[in-house]
Design a protein around this motif. Structure first.
Motif, PDB file in Angstrom:
ATOM      1  N   VAL A  90      54.517  72.554  22.365  1.00  0.00           N
ATOM      2  CA  VAL A  90      53.830  73.766  21.910  1.00  0.00           C
ATOM      3  C   VAL A  90      53.838  74.793  23.044  1.00  0.00           C
ATOM      4  O   VAL A  90      53.161  74.623  24.058  1.00  0.00           O
ATOM      5  CB  VAL A  90      52.388  73.455  21.477  1.00  0.00           C
ATOM      6  N   ASP A 131      49.334  80.301  14.382  1.00  0.00           N
ATOM      7  CA  ASP A 131      50.438  80.261  13.411  1.00  0.00           C
ATOM      8  C   ASP A 131      51.790  80.394  14.106  1.00  0.00           C
ATOM      9  O   ASP A 131      52.749  79.684  13.760  1.00  0.00           O
ATOM     10  CB  ASP A 131      50.279  81.392  12.386  1.00  0.00           C
ATOM     11  N   VAL A 134      52.715  77.164  15.969  1.00  0.00           N
ATOM     12  CA  VAL A 134      53.156  76.130  15.031  1.00  0.00           C
ATOM     13  C   VAL A 134      54.578  76.420  14.568  1.00  0.00           C
ATOM     14  O   VAL A 134      55.438  75.524  14.529  1.00  0.00           O
ATOM     15  CB  VAL A 134      52.198  76.044  13.826  1.00  0.00           C
ATOM     16  N   ALA A 171      46.893  74.164  17.327  1.00  0.00           N
ATOM     17  CA  ALA A 171      48.273  74.180  16.836  1.00  0.00           C
ATOM     18  C   ALA A 171      48.850  72.771  16.807  1.00  0.00           C
ATOM     19  O   ALA A 171      49.544  72.379  15.859  1.00  0.00           O
ATOM     20  CB  ALA A 171      49.128  75.089  17.721  1.00  0.00           C
ATOM     21  N   THR A 172      48.544  71.980  17.830  1.00  0.00           N
ATOM     22  CA  THR A 172      49.024  70.599  17.887  1.00  0.00           C
ATOM     23  C   THR A 172      48.444  69.778  16.749  1.00  0.00           C
ATOM     24  O   THR A 172      49.158  68.975  16.122  1.00  0.00           O
ATOM     25  CB  THR A 172      48.657  69.964  19.245  1.00  0.00           C
ATOM     26  N   ARG A 174      47.498  70.909  13.851  1.00  0.00           N
ATOM     27  CA  ARG A 174      48.130  71.341  12.605  1.00  0.00           C
ATOM     28  C   ARG A 174      49.521  70.719  12.461  1.00  0.00           C
ATOM     29  O   ARG A 174      49.940  70.347  11.359  1.00  0.00           O
ATOM     30  CB  ARG A 174      48.224  72.867  12.573  1.00  0.00           C
ATOM     31  N   LEU A 175      50.236  70.601  13.587  1.00  0.00           N
ATOM     32  CA  LEU A 175      51.560  69.984  13.551  1.00  0.00           C
ATOM     33  C   LEU A 175      51.485  68.522  13.131  1.00  0.00           C
ATOM     34  O   LEU A 175      52.396  68.005  12.491  1.00  0.00           O
ATOM     35  CB  LEU A 175      52.230  70.098  14.925  1.00  0.00           C
TER      36      LEU A 175
END
Length: 254
Positions: A90, A131, A134, A171-172, A174-175
């Protein structure tokens, strides 16, 4: 039952050797010393039942029933999923120009002292949204998976502020939910001293270990582990020890 046939090369370990290796790792040992147990079977098959490998060997020994799902590997290689245990998947921005500097003989520390290195990526990450982070990371994970990597550790450490470190870890998370590679998140708020804290090292160490940052990371389950970059130009041994011990107390594995 899932059966994969027509495997050109199957990388495997005998059950007894695999169990011994697992026990060694769980006992806290280092890398498994005896890799002689790893072998390659040509023209092979693998049978999987409810997510577990139940049989493998030469394809000539494979037995299938009409209701089995059979996949043709088309002569490809089948191997255990690879684990990439240190990544910064990321991030935003690019530092390809620094590759030329390294080739010219400049050290990692020298590049950092001139404002490059980690701080270049920090500036780009701070300008990016969750966003965007990601979106940038997804093709990287797809490429990893395409090369056999099924588990990835992802560190934060390019935000270096409360909001931006949390942003990277969000973000991590969400991944984890939107693609198949298994992800282990690591909190690396102590990656380097950000420019705004150049003459206030102690204050930044307090920020990294504060409830606003470390407490939230641990409390909200945004990471499983805590890391520190212990190096000239980054964090001292004493600072690293303090950060890791406080992370451990908060529930983050060093």
């Amino acid at each position: 039952m899932l059966v994969i046939r027509n495997i050109g090369s199957l990388v495997a370990m005998d059950a007894g050797d695999a169990a011994e290796a697992t026990e060694a790792v769980e006992a806290g040992g280092g890398p498994v010393a005896n890799c002689a147990a790893v072998r390659c079977i040509e023209d092979a098959y693998v049978s999987v039942d409810e997510g577990k490998i139940v049989a493998f060997g030469p394809d000539a020994e494979c037995v299938t029933l009409d209701w089995y799902e059979v996949v043709d590997a088309r002569g490809g290689c089948v191997l255990p999923g690879l684990v990439d245990c240190h990544t910064h998947t990321v991030f935003a921005g690019s530092r390809e120009n620094e590759f030329a500097w390294r080739c010219a003989g400049k050290s990692y520390v020298e590049i950092g002292e001139e404002g490059g290195g980690i701080k270049t990526t920090v500036r780009a990450v701070r300008e990016a949204s969750v966003d965007e982070l990601v979106k940038l990371a997804l093709p990287r994970l797809r490429r990893m998976l395409g090369n056999g990597v099924t588990t990835v550790e992802i560190k934060s450490g390019y935000g270096l502020s409360v909001d931006d470190e949390i942003k990277m870890l969000l973000a991590t998370q969400r991944l984890k939910a939107c693609q198949p590679v298994e992800i282990v998140a690591t909190y690396l708020g102590a990656h380097t001293i950000p420019s705004e804290f150049t003459h206030r090292r102690g204050e930044y160490v307090k920020l990294v270990t504060s409830d606003a940052l470390m407490g939230r990371v641990a409390g909200e389950g945004l990471a499983e582990r805590c890391d520190v970059f212990c190096e000239r130009g980054a964090f001292t041994v004493d600072e690293s020890r303090e950060i890791l011990l406080k992370g451990k107390a908060a529930g983050l594995t060093p």
